[in-house]
Design an enzyme around this catalytic site. Structure first.
Site, PDB file in Angstrom:
ATOM      1  N   ARG A 203      34.983 -31.959  23.837  1.00  7.97           N
ATOM      2  CA  ARG A 203      34.917 -30.660  23.110  1.00  7.97           C
ATOM      3  C   ARG A 203      35.958 -29.794  23.958  1.00  7.97           C
ATOM      4  NH1 ARG A 203      29.344 -28.329  25.917  1.00  7.97           N
ATOM      5  NH2 ARG A 203      30.429 -27.170  27.504  1.00  7.97           N
ATOM      6  N   ALA A 272      38.002 -32.879  32.607  1.00 10.78           N
ATOM      7  CA  ALA A 272      36.754 -32.186  32.850  1.00 10.78           C
ATOM      8  C   ALA A 272      36.383 -31.519  33.934  1.00 10.78           C
ATOM      9  CB  ALA A 272      35.739 -33.569  33.239  1.00 10.78           C
ATOM     10  N   LEU A 280      27.952 -16.599  47.006  1.00  9.47           N
ATOM     11  CA  LEU A 280      27.717 -17.541  47.859  1.00  9.47           C
ATOM     12  C   LEU A 280      26.235 -17.129  48.594  1.00  9.47           C
ATOM     13  CD1 LEU A 280      28.915 -19.863  49.911  1.00  9.47           C
ATOM     14  CD2 LEU A 280      29.765 -18.128  51.269  1.00  9.47           C
ATOM     15  N   ASN A 330      37.510 -15.450  42.390  1.00  9.88           N
ATOM     16  CA  ASN A 330      36.598 -14.815  41.610  1.00  9.88           C
ATOM     17  C   ASN A 330      35.217 -14.580  42.014  1.00  9.88           C
ATOM     18  OD1 ASN A 330      36.555 -13.453  39.028  1.00  9.88           O
ATOM     19  ND2 ASN A 330      35.853 -15.372  37.945  1.00  9.88           N
ATOM     20  N   TYR A 336      33.586 -23.044  42.454  1.00 12.81           N
ATOM     21  CA  TYR A 336      34.761 -23.305  41.382  1.00 12.81           C
ATOM     22  C   TYR A 336      36.109 -22.940  42.052  1.00 12.81           C
ATOM     23  CZ  TYR A 336      36.733 -23.077  36.503  1.00 12.81           C
ATOM     24  OH  TYR A 336      37.526 -23.468  35.455  1.00 12.81           O
ATOM     25  N   LYS A 340      39.173 -25.768  42.401  1.00 10.15           N
ATOM     26  CA  LYS A 340      40.407 -25.532  41.569  1.00 10.15           C
ATOM     27  C   LYS A 340      41.722 -25.260  42.545  1.00 10.15           C
ATOM     28  CE  LYS A 340      38.736 -26.025  37.544  1.00 10.15           C
ATOM     29  NZ  LYS A 340      39.109 -27.406  36.755  1.00 10.15           N
TER      30      LYS A 340
HETATM   31  P1  NAD Z   1      33.806 -27.217  28.483  1.00 10.76           P
HETATM   32  O1  NAD Z   1      32.626 -27.182  29.213  1.00 10.76           O
HETATM   33  O2  NAD Z   1      33.890 -26.676  26.678  1.00 10.76           O
HETATM   34  O3  NAD Z   1      34.023 -28.900  28.252  1.00 10.76           O
HETATM   35  C1  NAD Z   1      34.319 -29.524  29.362  1.00 10.76           C
HETATM   36  C2  NAD Z   1      34.084 -30.999  29.005  1.00 10.76           C
HETATM   37  O4  NAD Z   1      33.899 -31.731  30.314  1.00 10.76           O
HETATM   38  C3  NAD Z   1      32.613 -31.459  28.358  1.00 10.76           C
HETATM   39  O5  NAD Z   1      32.834 -32.164  27.146  1.00 10.76           O
HETATM   40  C4  NAD Z   1      31.620 -31.723  29.519  1.00 10.76           C
HETATM   41  O6  NAD Z   1      30.841 -33.105  28.919  1.00 10.76           O
HETATM   42  C5  NAD Z   1      32.774 -32.668  30.318  1.00 10.76           C
HETATM   43  N1  NAD Z   1      32.323 -32.843  31.369  1.00 10.76           N
HETATM   44  C6  NAD Z   1      31.628 -32.346  32.407  1.00 10.76           C
HETATM   45  N2  NAD Z   1      31.363 -33.047  33.676  1.00 10.76           N
HETATM   46  C7  NAD Z   1      31.769 -34.076  33.320  1.00 10.76           C
HETATM   47  C8  NAD Z   1      31.651 -35.449  34.094  1.00 10.76           C
HETATM   48  N3  NAD Z   1      30.929 -35.505  34.998  1.00 10.76           N
HETATM   49  N4  NAD Z   1      32.177 -36.369  33.616  1.00 10.76           N
HETATM   50  C9  NAD Z   1      32.816 -36.520  32.346  1.00 10.76           C
HETATM   51  N5  NAD Z   1      32.895 -35.444  31.811  1.00 10.76           N
HETATM   52  C10 NAD Z   1      32.469 -34.304  32.166  1.00 10.76           C
HETATM   53  O7  NAD Z   1      35.006 -26.585  29.024  1.00 10.76           O
HETATM   54  P2  NAD Z   1      36.499 -26.157  28.661  1.00 10.76           P
HETATM   55  O8  NAD Z   1      36.511 -24.483  28.834  1.00 10.76           O
HETATM   56  O9  NAD Z   1      37.132 -26.893  27.696  1.00 10.76           O
HETATM   57  O10 NAD Z   1      37.301 -26.322  30.203  1.00 10.76           O
HETATM   58  C11 NAD Z   1      37.966 -27.575  30.261  1.00 10.76           C
HETATM   59  C12 NAD Z   1      38.836 -27.514  31.648  1.00 10.76           C
HETATM   60  O11 NAD Z   1      39.648 -26.377  31.733  1.00 10.76           O
HETATM   61  C13 NAD Z   1      37.734 -27.488  32.920  1.00 10.76           C
HETATM   62  O12 NAD Z   1      38.419 -28.191  33.839  1.00 10.76           O
HETATM   63  C14 NAD Z   1      37.670 -25.927  33.159  1.00 10.76           C
HETATM   64  O13 NAD Z   1      37.094 -25.542  34.510  1.00 10.76           O
HETATM   65  C15 NAD Z   1      39.145 -25.634  33.029  1.00 10.76           C
HETATM   66  N6  NAD Z   1      39.200 -24.110  32.656  1.00 10.76           N
HETATM   67  C16 NAD Z   1      38.739 -23.533  31.515  1.00 10.76           C
HETATM   68  C17 NAD Z   1      38.931 -22.165  31.323  1.00 10.76           C
HETATM   69  C18 NAD Z   1      38.411 -21.385  30.152  1.00 10.76           C
HETATM   70  O14 NAD Z   1      38.737 -20.208  30.043  1.00 10.76           O
HETATM   71  N7  NAD Z   1      37.830 -22.141  29.146  1.00 10.76           N
HETATM   72  C19 NAD Z   1      39.739 -21.459  32.219  1.00 10.76           C
HETATM   73  C20 NAD Z   1      40.327 -22.119  33.423  1.00 10.76           C
HETATM   74  C21 NAD Z   1      40.097 -23.467  33.582  1.00 10.76           C
END
Ligand code: NAD
Length: 431
Positions: A203, A272, A280, A330, A336, A340
Site C-alpha cells: 500500500r 517499509a 522521549l 521532529n 523515527y 531515518k
Molecule cells: P504506509 O504505512 O502506508 O505503508 C508502509 C508499508 O510497510 C505497509 O504496507 C506495512 O505493512 C509495511 N511494513 C511495515 N512494517 C513492515 C515489516 N516489518 N516488514 C515488511 N513490511 C512492513 O506508509 P507510507 O506512508 O507509504 O510510507 C512508506 C515509507 O515512506 C516509510 O518508510 C515511511 O517512513 C516513509 N515516509 C513517508 C512519508 C509520508 O508522508 N507518507 C514521509 C516521509 C517518509
C-alpha cells in the site's frame, strides 16, 4: 484525504478570495502521464563563467520566449565575479518560465584546493534554494553538481520532466560515468529484464513504487508483512509480479529473500517503515526499538545479507527511504528521526564500497509530506502546516516518490551514488 484548499484555490472565487486575504495560492502541479512529452515546451540553455560542457544530447535552445525549462551551466563559475553572470543570465528570463516549469543550475564540485572556486560554487547552492522559495507557480529549481555531462543525462531528463514535479531545492551530485552508465535498449521500458523488490509494497508509497517500476518494465516482487499478504497479492497480481509475505525484521529475512530470488535481484527498494510517535519522556523502550528495528536495523541486515549472498547483481540499485523528519528532526519522533537519519548515514558510507565491490549504487529518497494513509491520520492543523509550509504549497503524492525511485533505479543512473534526495516540495522543515 483530498487537499480541499488546493481544489478551492483552483476556482475563480477561490483565487480571488485567497489573493485578497494574502493566503498561499499553490499551483496545481503538472505530473507525467503516458503519451505526454517529457517536457511541455522548449529548454533554454544559458551559461555563466567559462564552460566546455557539451549538452547537445539534450533538446536545448539558445533562445526561447516562453521556455518550459532553463538550464544554467554554471560549472565554469570560479569566483565571485562570475556570479554576476548567474544574475545576468537568469534575471531577464525567470519571469517567462512557464508554470510547472524547471530551472536547473549545473555546478561543479567545490574544489578542496581553491577556496575562491569553492565559495562561488557553494554560493550556487544558496542561490538555488532561495530561487526555489520565490519562483512559485509550480516551478522547481534544482542544482546538479557534475563533472561529466553525459553521466548526468538520466538525472537531467528526470529533473526536466513532469516526473520530478515535487522535487525542488535539491542539490544532487553526479559522479564520473566511466563504465557506470548504460543507456537502456528501450527508453520507454528501461527496467525490462530486471527484477525489483519493494518492501512494504502492499500500500501507500510502496504500492506506487511497485507500479512505477513495473511500468518501466521491471518484474516486481511485492514484499509485505504476512498480515498484509492479501493486499500484496492484489498489487502483485495487477502488475504481473509476485508477492512475498515476510516481516523484514525476521532474523532470516535476507536469506529468505535470497531464496525467493534464485536468479538474482537488480533493484532493492527499502520502503517499509513505521512510526510510533511519543515524546522521549513518554516513550517506552518497545516503541523506540520497534521503529529502529523496522526502519533501520532490518535495512542494514537485509542489505548486508543480499550483498554478501551475491543476490544483488552488478549494475544493481539500492534505494532506501529516509524522511525529512530524519534530516530536520521532529517533536514526538526521536525514534523515527533517529532511524531515518541512520538511513542517510548508511547510504553515504556504503555507497562508494558497494559500487566498487559489487557494482551496486546506494541512494535514498527522503519524502516530505506525502498524501497517504499515514499522513491522513495526522491532526488537521499539523496536516495543513505540512502541506503549506513548502515552496510548492501542497503535499506530494506517492507517485512523486515513486518517480524519484525510478530515476535512481534507471540503468543510466549509475553515476548517481550516495545521494539523499528529498521529495518534499522544498519543505521549510530542515531546508
Ligand atoms: P504506509 O504505512 O502506508 O505503508 C508502509 C508499508 O510497510 C505497509 O504496507 C506495512 O505493512 C509495511 N511494513 C511495515 N512494517 C513492515 C515489516 N516489518 N516488514 C515488511 N513490511 C512492513 O506508509 P507510507 O506512508 O507509504 O510510507 C512508506 C515509507 O515512506 C516509510 O518508510 C515511511 O517512513 C516513509 N515516509 C513517508 C512519508 C509520508 O508522508 N507518507 C514521509 C516521509 C517518509
Amino acid at each position: 484525504m483530498a487537499d480541499r484548499y488546493l481544489s478551492f484555490t483552483g476556482t475563480a472565487p477561490g483565487r480571488f478570495l485567497t489573493r485578497r486575504l494574502g493566503l498561499p495560492q499553490p499551483a496545481p502541479l503538472r505530473r507525467w502521464s503516458p503519451g505526454q512529452p517529457e517536457l511541455d515546451g522548449e529548454t533554454l540553455l544559458l551559461t555563466a563563467g567559462e564552460s566546455g560542457l557539451d549538452l547537445s544530447f539534450l533538446p536545448v535552445k539558445d533562445a526561447s520566449d516562453r521556455p518550459a525549462a532553463v538550464v544554467l551551466d554554471a560549472t565554469g563559475v570560479r569566483g565571485v565575479p562570475d556570479l554576476a553572470e548567474v544574475h545576468a543570465a537568469l534575471h531577464p528570463v525567470v519571469r517567462s518560465v512557464a508554470a510547472s516549469g524547471r530551472v536547473i543550475v549545473l555546478g561543479a564540485p567545490p574544489a578542496a584546493d581553491d577556496h575562491h572556486q569553492a565559495a562561488a560554487q557553494q554560493a550556487l547552492e544558496g542561490f538555488t534554494r532561495s530561487l526555489g522559495k520565490e519562483i512559485g507557480r509550480g516551478r522547481t529549481v534544482n542544482l546538479v553538481r557534475l563533472t561529466d555531462a553525459r553521466a548526468a543525462e538520466s538525472t537531467l531528463r528526470f529533473l526536466l520532466s513532469a516526473k520530478s514535479a515535487y522535487v525542488s531545492g535539491q542539490v544532487i551530485g553526479v559522479g564520473p560515468g566511466t563504465g557506470r552508465v548504460s543507456p537502456p535498449d528501450d527508453p520507454a521500458r528501461p527496467l525490462a529484464g530486471r527484477t525489483a523488490l519493494v518492501t512494504g509494497g502492499a500500500r501507500g508509497i510502496g504500492e506506487a513504487v511497485a507500479e512505477t517500476l513495473a511500468r518501466d518494465g521491471a518484474r516486481v516482487v511485492v514484499l509485505d508483512v504476512p498480515g498484509a499478504e492479501a493486499d500484496a497479492r492484489r498489487v502483485a497480481g495487477r502488475l504481473g509480479g509476485t508477492a512475498l509475505a515476510l516481516d523484514i525484521t525476521a532474523a532470516d529475512a535476507g536469506a529468505r529473500i535470497a531464496a525467493a530470488l534464485p536468479d538474482g535481484l537488480d533493484v532493492l527498494v527499502h520502503n517499509a517503515g513505521i512510526t510510533r510517535d511519543r515524546r522521549l519522556v513518554n516513550m517506552p523502550a518497545d516503541r523506540w526499538s520497534s521503529v529502529l528495528d523496522v526502519n533501520l536495523a532490518a535495512v542494514l541486515r537485509t542489505t548486508d545479507a543480499l550483498l554478501a549472498a551475491g543476490t544483488l547483481r552488478s549494475g544493481g540499485r539500492i534505494v532506501a527511504t529516509a524522511s525529512i523528519a530524519g534530516l530536520a528532526g521532529n517533536a514526538g519522533q526521536t525514534n523515527y528521526g533517529a532511524s531515518k537519519a541512520g538511513i542517510a548515514g548508511l547510504v553515504r558510507s556504503l555507497a562508494p564500497r558497494a559500487l566498487a565491490e559489487h557494482g551496486v549504487t546506494v541512494n535514498a529518497v527522503a519524502p516530505g509530506f506525502i498524501e497517504t494513509r499515514m499522513t491522513a491520520a495526522v491532526p488537521l492543523l499539523i496536516r495543513e502546516a505540512g502541506r503549506r509550509m513548502t515552496s510548492l504549497g501542497q503535499g506530494g503524492l506517492p507517485v512523486d516518490v515513486a518517480e524519484t525511485t525510478a530515476w535512481l533505479a534507471h540503468p543510466a543512473s549509475g553515476a548517481v551514488n550516495g545521494q539523499v534526495v528529498r521529495v518534499c516540495g522544498q519543505s521549510l522543515l530542515g531546508a
